[in-house]
Scaffold this motif. Structure first.
Motif, short mmCIF file in Angstrom:
data_model
loop_
_atom_site.label_atom_id
_atom_site.label_comp_id
_atom_site.label_asym_id
_atom_site.label_seq_id
_atom_site.Cartn_x
_atom_site.Cartn_y
_atom_site.Cartn_z
N ASN A 57 0.80 -1.23 0.00
CA ASN A 57 0.00 0.00 0.00
C ASN A 57 0.83 1.27 0.00
O ASN A 57 0.30 2.34 -0.31
N MET A 161 -12.35 -3.72 -8.27
CA MET A 161 -11.87 -3.99 -6.92
C MET A 161 -12.70 -3.20 -5.93
O MET A 161 -13.18 -2.11 -6.24
N ILE A 163 -13.23 -2.46 -1.40
CA ILE A 163 -12.96 -2.70 0.03
C ILE A 163 -14.23 -2.28 0.78
O ILE A 163 -14.34 -1.15 1.23
N MET A 198 -10.85 -9.99 2.10
CA MET A 198 -9.64 -9.87 2.91
C MET A 198 -9.71 -10.93 4.01
O MET A 198 -10.51 -11.86 3.92
N GLY A 216 -3.85 -10.14 4.40
CA GLY A 216 -2.67 -9.73 5.17
C GLY A 216 -2.61 -10.41 6.52
O GLY A 216 -1.82 -11.35 6.74
N THR A 217 -3.46 -9.97 7.44
CA THR A 217 -3.41 -10.42 8.83
C THR A 217 -3.44 -11.95 8.98
O THR A 217 -2.70 -12.50 9.79
C1 LIG Z 1 -4.44 -4.07 4.28
C2 LIG Z 1 -5.26 -4.42 3.10
C3 LIG Z 1 -5.71 -5.73 2.90
C4 LIG Z 1 -5.46 -6.88 3.85
O1 LIG Z 1 -6.27 -6.75 4.99
P1 LIG Z 1 -6.28 -7.91 6.12
O2 LIG Z 1 -7.51 -7.60 6.88
O3 LIG Z 1 -5.04 -7.74 6.92
O4 LIG Z 1 -6.33 -9.21 5.44
C5 LIG Z 1 -6.40 -5.99 1.72
N1 LIG Z 1 -6.66 -5.02 0.82
C6 LIG Z 1 -6.24 -3.77 1.00
C7 LIG Z 1 -6.54 -2.75 -0.04
C8 LIG Z 1 -5.56 -3.42 2.15
O5 LIG Z 1 -5.17 -2.15 2.31
#
Ligand SMILES: *Cc1c(COP(=O)(O)O)cnc(C)c1O
Length: 236
Positions: A57, A161, A163, A198, A216-217
Motif C-alpha cells: 500500500n 476492486m 474494500i 480480505m 494480510g493479517t
Molecule cells: C491491508 C489491506 C488488505 C489486507 O487486509 P487484512 O484484513 O489484513 O487481510 C487488503 N486489501 C487492502 C486494499 C488493504 O489495504
C-alpha cells in the motif's frame, strides 16, 4: 515449517472450501499476500512456501522491499490510495495496480509505463459502501470510467476492486461483494478479475465471485505500523 507457511496453508484451505461450497473451481481464486508493514524477511518466508504475488500500500516501503528481494521474481501489486506524484514509480515498479479510482491516475500510469514492460494490469476500485469509505469511484461512474481506462494504450483493465466497510454480518458482506459483481457484469468489456475479500470476509467474497482475495493479517499476523519507514512517531 514457519508460522507464515502454516498460515498460507490454512488460508489455502479456507479458499478451497469457500470455492467448493458454491461449486466454483478453487483454481479460479488467487491469493494476494498483503505484505504492507511486514519486513522483507516475511515475504521471503512466504515465497519459500510457494507464494509469488504480494500486495503493498505504501510506495516507499514497497520500493525498499523490492530492492531487498530483487533476487526473487515476485509479482508486485499496488493496492493503496494513489497520489498523482506517485504514479511514475508505481508504473515503473509494479505488475498490477488494484486501486485506480479516477481517470487522471489511469492516464498518468499509462503515459508513464515504461515501453519495454508489458501493459500494466489494473483494476478499477469502486466504492460499494457509500459514505463510510473514502476510496473508490462512485458505482454510477464505473461503466464510463472502465471504458475510458480500457482505451488507454499501456494499461490492461482486468476488472473491479472493492474494500467494503468491515462487518461481521455475512449477509451484508455478501451484498457488498454481489454489488461489485453486478456492476462488473454490466460492463461490456472482457474482464476476468474481481479483486475482493480480505482476512475477515474472504469466504463471502469467494461466494460472490472473487478471483483475487487480498489477505494480510491471516498470513502475517497483526500489523505494527510503527515500524514503517516515515511513520510519524514510534509511539503513535
Ligand atoms: C491491508 C489491506 C488488505 C489486507 O487486509 P487484512 O484484513 O489484513 O487481510 C487488503 N486489501 C487492502 C486494499 C488493504 O489495504
Amino acid at each position: 515449517m514457519s508460522t507464515i507457511a502454516t498460515n498460507i496453508a490454512k488460508v489455502g484451505t479456507r479458499i478451497r472450501e469457500a470455492a467448493q461450497a458454491v461449486a466454483r473451481d478453487p483454481d479460479e481464486v488467487q491469493l494476494l499476500a498483503v505484505s504492507k508493514t511486514q519486513p522483507a524477511s516475511a515475504i521471503r518466508l512466504a515465497n519459500e512456501a510457494g507464494q509469488w504475488d504480494f500486495g503493498e500500500n505504501y510506495l516507499q516501503e514497497a520500493l525498499e522491499k523490492q530492492a531487498d528481494l530483487r533476487d526473487l521474481s515476485l509479482t508486485w501489486h499496488f493496492i493503496g490510495p494513489i497520489q498523482s506524484n506517485k504514479t511514475k514509480l508505481i508504473a515503473e515498479h509494479f505488475d498490477w495496480v488494484h486501486s485506480v479510482d479516477r481517470l487522471k491516475i489511469a492516464q498518468r500510469l499509462s503515459d508513464q509505463r515504461p515501453p519495454e514492460l508489458p501493459p500494466l494490469n489494473v483494476c478499477l476500485q469502486v466504492n460499494v459502501s457509500g459514505e463510510g469509505s473514502k476510496s473508490g469511484c462512485d458505482p454510477q461512474e464505473a461503466t464510463a470510467l472502465a471504458n475510458e481506462i480500457a482505451s488507454l494504450p499501456n494499461l490492461r483493465l482486468r476488472g473491479l476492486m472493492a474494500i467494503p466497510e468491515p462487518t461481521d454480518d455475512l449477509a451484508k458482506q455478501r451484498a457488498a461483494f454481489a454489488h461489485l459483481r453486478q456492476l462488473q457484469s454490466k460492463i461490456d468489456l472482457e474482464l476476468d478479475t474481481l479483486s475482493m475479500g480480505m482476512s475477515q470476509d474472504l469466504e463471502a467474497a469467494i461466494a460472490e465471485g472473487a478471483t483475487w482475495v487480498r489477505v494480510g493479517t491471516a498470513l502475517f499476523g497483526a500489523r505494527d505500523y510503527s515500524l514503517q519507514p516515515g511513520s510519524a512517531s514510534p509511539s503513535a
